[in-house]
Write a protein that holds these residues in place. Structure first.
Motif, short mmCIF file in Angstrom:
data_model
loop_
_atom_site.label_atom_id
_atom_site.label_comp_id
_atom_site.label_asym_id
_atom_site.label_seq_id
_atom_site.Cartn_x
_atom_site.Cartn_y
_atom_site.Cartn_z
N UNK A 1 0.86 -1.17 0.00
CA UNK A 1 0.00 0.00 0.00
C UNK A 1 0.90 1.23 0.00
N UNK A 2 0.58 2.18 -0.82
CA UNK A 2 1.34 3.43 -0.85
C UNK A 2 1.14 4.21 0.44
N UNK A 3 2.15 5.00 0.78
CA UNK A 3 2.05 5.79 2.00
C UNK A 3 0.90 6.78 1.96
N UNK A 4 0.67 7.34 0.78
CA UNK A 4 -0.41 8.32 0.62
C UNK A 4 -1.77 7.66 0.87
N UNK A 5 -1.95 6.47 0.35
CA UNK A 5 -3.22 5.76 0.56
C UNK A 5 -3.41 5.39 2.03
N UNK A 6 -2.30 5.06 2.70
CA UNK A 6 -2.38 4.74 4.13
C UNK A 6 -2.84 5.96 4.92
N UNK A 7 -2.33 7.13 4.57
CA UNK A 7 -2.75 8.36 5.26
C UNK A 7 -4.24 8.60 5.05
N UNK A 8 -4.69 8.43 3.81
CA UNK A 8 -6.12 8.64 3.54
C UNK A 8 -6.98 7.66 4.33
N UNK A 9 -6.59 6.40 4.30
CA UNK A 9 -7.37 5.37 4.99
C UNK A 9 -7.41 5.65 6.49
N UNK A 10 -6.25 5.94 7.08
CA UNK A 10 -6.18 6.17 8.51
C UNK A 10 -6.94 7.44 8.92
N UNK A 11 -6.91 8.47 8.07
CA UNK A 11 -7.63 9.70 8.37
C UNK A 11 -9.14 9.48 8.35
N UNK A 12 -9.61 8.72 7.39
CA UNK A 12 -11.05 8.41 7.33
C UNK A 12 -11.47 7.58 8.55
N UNK A 13 -10.62 6.64 8.93
CA UNK A 13 -10.92 5.86 10.13
C UNK A 13 -10.99 6.77 11.35
N UNK A 14 -10.06 7.72 11.45
CA UNK A 14 -10.08 8.67 12.55
C UNK A 14 -11.32 9.54 12.54
N UNK A 15 -11.80 9.90 11.35
CA UNK A 15 -13.01 10.69 11.24
C UNK A 15 -14.20 9.94 11.82
N UNK A 16 -14.33 8.67 11.43
CA UNK A 16 -15.46 7.89 11.94
C UNK A 16 -15.34 7.60 13.43
N UNK A 17 -14.13 7.34 13.90
CA UNK A 17 -13.95 7.16 15.34
C UNK A 17 -14.28 8.45 16.07
N UNK A 18 -13.89 9.59 15.50
CA UNK A 18 -14.21 10.89 16.10
C UNK A 18 -15.70 11.15 16.17
N UNK A 19 -16.41 10.79 15.11
CA UNK A 19 -17.87 10.98 15.12
C UNK A 19 -18.52 10.11 16.19
N UNK A 20 -18.12 8.84 16.25
CA UNK A 20 -18.70 7.94 17.25
C UNK A 20 -18.38 8.42 18.65
N UNK A 21 -17.13 8.79 18.90
CA UNK A 21 -16.74 9.27 20.22
C UNK A 21 -17.46 10.58 20.55
N UNK A 22 -17.58 11.46 19.55
CA UNK A 22 -18.27 12.74 19.77
C UNK A 22 -19.73 12.54 20.10
N UNK A 23 -20.39 11.60 19.44
CA UNK A 23 -21.80 11.31 19.73
C UNK A 23 -21.96 10.77 21.15
N UNK A 24 -21.02 9.90 21.55
CA UNK A 24 -21.12 9.30 22.88
C UNK A 24 -20.76 10.29 24.00
N UNK A 25 -19.85 11.23 23.76
CA UNK A 25 -19.34 12.08 24.83
C UNK A 25 -19.90 13.50 24.85
N UNK A 26 -20.33 14.03 23.73
CA UNK A 26 -20.74 15.44 23.71
C UNK A 26 -22.25 15.58 23.88
#
Length: 109
Positions: A1-26
């Motif tokens: 996997x290219x490094x650029x694709x890894x950054x995109x994938x990991x950032x999207x995963x972080x976005x969804x984790x952030x939404x779930x955590x934000x819904x649960x905590x805010x």
């Protein structure tokens, strides 16, 4: 996997984790946005750190290996091992001759 694709994938995963955590905590929309932004930013930066270490270790392994020096050392070690094997073989022969001579002469001192 290219490094650029890894950054995109990991950032999207972080976005969804952030939404779930934000819904649960805010309790309001502002908290949801803040949690989502900070968690996504963390995942983004963390993915860059992972890629930096990955490329640093893969290029360092190929670039800084002194092949000639290691080959000379290994040749030296092989010669030393062969010398020691010959020395041990001669010591075994001398010991065998001494045992046979001792057995023929009676064995006791």
């Amino acid at each position: 996997m290219l490094g650029e694709n890894f950054v995109y994938f990991f950032t999207v995963q972080g976005f969804f984790v952030g939404i779930v955590f934000g819904i649960l905590k805010s309790f309001n929309a502002e908290g949801l946005l803040i949690y989502t932004f900070f968690i996504t930013a963390f995942f983004y930066l963390f993915s860059h750190i992972i890629i930096a270490f990955y490329y640093r270790t893969t290029t360092a392994k190929n670039y800084f290996f002194p092949k000639d020096l290691h080959e000379k050392k290994l040749d030296f070690f092989a010669l030393e091992i062969n010398k020691r094997e010959k020395l041990i073989d001669s010591a075994i022969k001398i010991t065998d001759v001494a045992i046979k001579t001792n057995a023929r002469s009676g064995g006791d001192l």
